[in-house]
Write a protein that holds these residues in place. Structure first.
Motif, short mmCIF file in Angstrom:
data_model
loop_
_atom_site.label_atom_id
_atom_site.label_comp_id
_atom_site.label_asym_id
_atom_site.label_seq_id
_atom_site.Cartn_x
_atom_site.Cartn_y
_atom_site.Cartn_z
N ILE A 182 0.85 -1.20 0.00
CA ILE A 182 0.00 0.00 0.00
C ILE A 182 0.88 1.25 0.00
O ILE A 182 0.68 2.19 -0.77
N GLN A 183 1.90 1.21 0.85
CA GLN A 183 2.80 2.36 0.93
C GLN A 183 3.53 2.61 -0.39
O GLN A 183 3.81 3.73 -0.75
N GLU A 184 3.78 1.55 -1.11
CA GLU A 184 4.52 1.69 -2.38
C GLU A 184 3.58 1.89 -3.57
O GLU A 184 4.02 1.87 -4.71
N THR A 185 2.30 2.05 -3.31
CA THR A 185 1.35 2.22 -4.41
C THR A 185 0.54 3.50 -4.21
O THR A 185 -0.64 3.46 -3.86
N PRO A 186 1.19 4.64 -4.41
CA PRO A 186 0.51 5.89 -4.07
C PRO A 186 -0.68 6.20 -4.96
O PRO A 186 -1.53 7.00 -4.59
N GLY A 187 -0.75 5.55 -6.11
CA GLY A 187 -1.84 5.87 -7.03
C GLY A 187 -3.17 5.22 -6.67
O GLY A 187 -4.18 5.48 -7.32
N ARG A 188 -3.18 4.36 -5.66
CA ARG A 188 -4.43 3.67 -5.33
C ARG A 188 -4.76 3.82 -3.86
O ARG A 188 -3.89 4.07 -3.03
N GLU A 189 -6.03 3.63 -3.56
CA GLU A 189 -6.42 3.60 -2.15
C GLU A 189 -7.05 2.25 -1.84
O GLU A 189 -7.66 1.62 -2.70
N SER A 275 -9.55 -2.14 -3.72
CA SER A 275 -8.74 -0.98 -4.07
C SER A 275 -9.30 -0.30 -5.30
O SER A 275 -9.95 -0.94 -6.13
N SER A 276 -9.06 0.99 -5.38
CA SER A 276 -9.46 1.72 -6.58
C SER A 276 -8.47 2.86 -6.75
O SER A 276 -7.70 3.14 -5.83
N SER A 277 -8.50 3.50 -7.91
CA SER A 277 -7.52 4.55 -8.09
C SER A 277 -7.84 5.70 -7.15
O SER A 277 -9.00 5.94 -6.82
N ARG A 278 -6.81 6.37 -6.75
CA ARG A 278 -6.97 7.38 -5.71
C ARG A 278 -7.80 8.55 -6.23
O ARG A 278 -7.54 9.06 -7.32
N GLY A 279 -8.77 8.94 -5.44
CA GLY A 279 -9.63 10.05 -5.84
C GLY A 279 -10.47 9.72 -7.06
O GLY A 279 -10.88 10.61 -7.81
N GLY A 280 -10.72 8.45 -7.29
CA GLY A 280 -11.46 8.03 -8.49
C GLY A 280 -12.92 8.43 -8.44
O GLY A 280 -13.45 8.87 -7.42
N LYS A 476 -10.61 7.86 7.37
CA LYS A 476 -9.44 7.25 8.00
C LYS A 476 -9.37 5.75 7.77
O LYS A 476 -8.34 5.13 7.97
N LEU A 477 -10.47 5.15 7.40
CA LEU A 477 -10.46 3.70 7.17
C LEU A 477 -9.86 3.36 5.82
O LEU A 477 -9.51 2.22 5.57
N ILE A 478 -9.79 4.34 4.97
CA ILE A 478 -9.22 4.06 3.65
C ILE A 478 -7.73 4.32 3.70
O ILE A 478 -7.28 5.39 4.12
N LEU A 479 -6.97 3.31 3.32
CA LEU A 479 -5.52 3.37 3.48
C LEU A 479 -4.88 3.88 2.20
O LEU A 479 -5.14 3.35 1.13
N VAL A 480 -4.07 4.90 2.35
CA VAL A 480 -3.35 5.41 1.20
C VAL A 480 -1.88 5.59 1.56
O VAL A 480 -1.53 5.77 2.72
#
Ligand code: ATP
Length: 566
Positions: A182-189, A275-280, A476-480
Motif C-alpha cells: 500500500i505504501q509503495e502504491t501511491p496511485g491507489r487507495e 482498491s481503486s484509483s486514488r480520488g477516483g 481514516k479507514l481508507i488506506l493510502v
C-alpha cells in the motif's frame, strides 16, 4: 514451558544434498517417472514433470505447458530432526537434493520434483519470498489467493504459517507485506478487512467473535462464504496481528504424542482487499480479492492419539484431509465428473480456490525422520498430485450495474441529497434579512416563545458537524500511501519493495518472545507512514460497518468512498 517447539531449532543434523558418489553413479540414467514402487500407487506424472533421481534438481524439467494456464505452486519444507527423533535414534529417510527434488535416502530412485524444496536451514522469510509473495502481490492487484500448509502432525505447519517471534511466519509476513505494498502504491487507495475462523470437528467457529459458533457455509455467485462471520476493518499491521492474536486464544490446541501444542482445528485467516484509483470517480471499477492463509491441522495416525477426545478430533481431521486429497485427485483426473467439495467444510470453503479461481500455493511440511517415512511419503504424493491442479489467475473487478458498489452509490446519493437540503436550509436561515414587519412579527413570536430559530440553526450546525465527523472517520479507514502519486504503479514496484520490520508488540502473541528481534536489517516501521493522520480518535468499526453489513458483505471500499465524497 518445555515443549517440542522449544527443542527443535538447535538440532539440524540434516544435509541438503546427497554425496556426489551416488549422484554421479546414476546421472546417466534418467527415469521418466518415480520409481516403479511409487508409480504403481500414484498416477504417473506427465513427461514435463518427470523425476530425475540422479541429476541436480536445477535440471528438473521446466514446465513446458505454455503459460496460458498456471498450476498450483507446490513447495516442500523440511524441518530439522527434533530432540525426540534424535533421542530415539531416528535417521534421515528423505532429503532435499538441491532446490527442487526430494529424494529417498534408501532408494535414490524414489524422488519427486517440486517448484521448490526447502532444506531444514531455510528461513521462513525465504519460504515466504518463494512460495507466498506472488500470491500476496496478486491479491493486492485483485487476484484471489490461497496459501496453505499441509503435513502430518508436528511437521511444521504452524511454524511455517504463524512462526515464532524470532522467525515470524507466512501470516505475519504477508500482513506486513500488504501494508508495504500500500505504501509503495501511491496511485491507489485500499480498504482491508479480516476474518479468522477455525474448522473444529467439522464445525465452523468464528475466532474473532467467540459467540459465532457453528456457522453455516453459504454460496452465491462469487463462491462460498461463511454466513455471519465477523469482519474487521484493519488500519495497520499491528491492528491485523492483534486480531490474529486474540483469535489464537480461541483456537483449539492440545497435546498429542508428537506435539505438545498440536493444532486441533484447521484455521483460515482471510484478508479481503478492495482498491481503486486514488480520488477516483463514483462509477469507477473497484478491484476486490480475498487472500486466504490456512494452517491445516495435521493428519494423524494411531501413533498420535493419546485420549478419546484426541482420537475423535483426529478422525475429523483425517476425514477432512482425506476429502481434500480426493478433491485434488479428482481435479487432476480429466475423467472425473463430480468433485466432492461438499464432503467436508474445508473443501467446501476452499472450493473456489481449488476449482482454479485465483493463485494457490501449497507448502507441504515434512520431517526427514525415518520413523515417519511413510507419512512423509504420503505427504509427498499428495503434494505431487496437487502440482497438477490447474488454476486461472484473473483479476476480479466489480463493474456490473447490479454490483454492490452501484447499489451503495444509489444509497449514498440519497444521503448526499439530504445533506444538500440540510446545507441549503442553514444557508437560507442565515441569509434571510428580516423586514420591518418580520421584525415585529419575530419579536412577537420570540416573546411568545414560539420561534426557536437560533436553536434550530444550532441543531442544523450540529447535524452538519456530526455528518462531517462521520465522513472524517470513514476517510481514516481508507488506506493510502504517504508518497506522491507520481510514482510507478504496483506492477513495477513489487520487485524492489522495501521491507519493514515488526514493531515491539506485534508478534507478542507468538511463542518465544524476543521483543528486540527484527526480521531484517531495515528497522523502520510503516505504521506511522500509512495515512495515520488523526487516528487518535476511537473508531467504532462495528458501528461504521453496520449498515454496510445489513446490505452485503462485499464492495465496502466503494461504499466508503461514496460516503466520504459528499
Ligand atoms: N522448519 C523448522 N525449523 C525449526 N523448527 C521447526 C520447523 N518446523 C517445525 N519446527 C518445530 O517443530 C515443532 C512442531 O511444529 P508445528 O507445531 O509447527 O507442527 P504442526 O505441523 O503445526 O503440528 P500439528 O499438526 O500437530 O499442529 C515446533 O516446536 C516447531 O517450532
Amino acid at each position: 514451558m518445555s515443549s517440542s517447539r522449544s527443542l527443535r531449532s538447535s538440532i539440524s543434523p540434516f544435509r541438503s544434498r546427497k554425496p556426489s558418489s551416488s549422484s554421479s553413479s546414476s546421472s546417466s540414467k534418467r527415469p521418466t517417472t518415480p520409481s516403479s514402487n511409487i508409480s504403481s500407487k500414484v498416477p504417473a506424472p506427465p513427461a514435463k514433470s518427470s523425476l530425475s533421481p540422479s541429476i541436480p534438481s536445477s535440471d528438473c524439467p521446466p514446465d513446458s505447458s505454455g503459460k496460458t494456464k498456471e498450476n498450483v505452486t507446490v513447495t516442500v519444507r523440511f524441518r530439522p530432526l527434533n530432540g525426540r527423533e534424535i533421542g530415539k535414534g531416528d535417521e534421515l529417510a528423505w532429503y532435499a537434493d538441491g532446490d527442487s527434488t526430494v529424494r529417498n535416502e534408501n532408494n535414490s530412485k524414489i524422488a519427486y520434483c517440486f517448484d521448490r524444496v526447502f532444506g531444514p536451514a531455510t528461513t521462513t522469510r525465504h519460504v515466504y519470498d518463494v512460495a507466498a509473495q506472488h500470491v500476496v502481490g496478486g491479491a493486492m492487484e485483485g487476484i484471489n489467493g490461497t496459501v496453505f500448509a499441509y503435513g502430518v502432525t508436528s511437521s511444521g505447519k504452524t511454524h511455517t504459517m504463524h512462526g515464532e517471534q524470532k522467525s515470524p511466519g507466512i501470516i505475519p509476513l504477508a500482513v506486513k507485506d500488504v501494508f508495504g505494498i500500500i505504501q509503495e502504491t501511491p496511485g491507489r487507495e485500499f480498504l482491508l478487512r479480516v476474518s479468522y475462523l477455525e474448522i473444529y470437528n467439522e464445525v465452523i467457529n468464528d475466532l474473532l467473535d467467540p459467540t459465532g459458533q457453528n456457522l453455516r457455509v453459504r454460496e452465491d455467485a462469487q463462491g462460498t462464504y461463511v454466513e455471519g462471520i465477523k469482519e474487521e476493518v484493519v488500519l495497520s499491521p499491528a491492528h491485523a496481528l492483534s486480531l490474529i492474536a486474540s483469535g489464537e486464544e480461541h483456537r483449539h490446541v492440545g497435546s498429542n504424542n508428537f506435539n505438545l501444542l498440536s493444532s486441533r482445528s484447521h484455521t483460515i485467516f482471510t484478508l479481503t482487499i478492495e482498491s481503486s484509483s486514488r480520488g477516483g470517480n463514483q462509477g469507477e471499477e473497484v478491484a476486490l480479492s480475498q487472500l486466504h492463509l490456512i494452517d491445516l491441522a495435521g493428519s494423524e495416525s494411531s501413533k498420535t492419539e493419546t485420549t478419546g477426545l484426541r482420537r475423535r478430533e483426529g478422525s475429523f481431521i483425517n476425514k477432512s484431509l482425506l476429502t481434500l486429497g480426493t478433491v485434488i485427485s479428482k481435479l487432476t483426473d480429466e475423467k472425473s465428473t463430480h468433485i466432492p467439495y461438499r464432503d467436508s467444510k474445508l473443501t467446501r470453503l476452499l472450493q473456489s480456490s481449488l476449482s482454479g479461481h485465483g493463485r494457490v500455493s501449497l507448502i507441504c511440511t515434512v520431517t526427514p525422520a525415518s520413523s515417519n517415512t511413510e507419512e512423509t511419503h504420503n505427504t509427498l504424493k499428495f503434494a505431487y498430485r496437487s502440482k497438477h491442479v490447474e488454476i486461472k489467475a484473473s483479476q476480479n473487478k466489480i463493474i456490473d450495474e447490479k454490483s454492490l458498489i452501484k447499489k451503495y452509490q444509489r444509497e449514498i446519493s440519497c444521503l448526499k441529497e439530504e445533506l444538500d437540503v440540510l446545507k441549503r436550509g442553514i444557508m437560507e436561515n442565515q441569509k434571510v434579512g428580516p423586514s420591518q414587519d418580520d421584525l415585529v412579527n419575530l419579536k412577537l413570536q420570540l416573546e411568545a416563545g414560539q420561534v426557536k430559530l437560533q436553536s434550530r440553526l444550532e441543531e442544523e450546525e450540529q447535524a452538519k458537524a456530526a455528518l462531517m465527523g462521520r465522513i472524517q472517520r470513514l476517510t481514516k479507514l481508507i488506506l493510502v500511501s504517504t508518497k506522491s502519486t507520481m510514482q510507478p504503479n504496483i506492477h513495477e514496484k513489487l520487485g524492489h519493495r522495501r521491507r519493514h520490520s515488526f514493531g515491539e508488540d506485534e508478534l507478542a502473541y507468538l511463542p518465544d518472545r524476543k521483543r528486540e528481534y527484527m526480521i531484517d536489517e531495515d528497522a523502520g516501521s510503516i505504521d506511522s507512514e500509512i495515512s495515520a493522520d488523526g487516528r487518535e480518535g476511537v473508531i467504532n468499526l462495528d458501528e461504521l460497518v453496520k449498515d454496510f453489513r445489513r446490505n452485503r458483505k462485499r464492495g465496502m471500499l466503494g461504499w466508503f468512498k461514496l460516503k466520504v465524497n459528499f
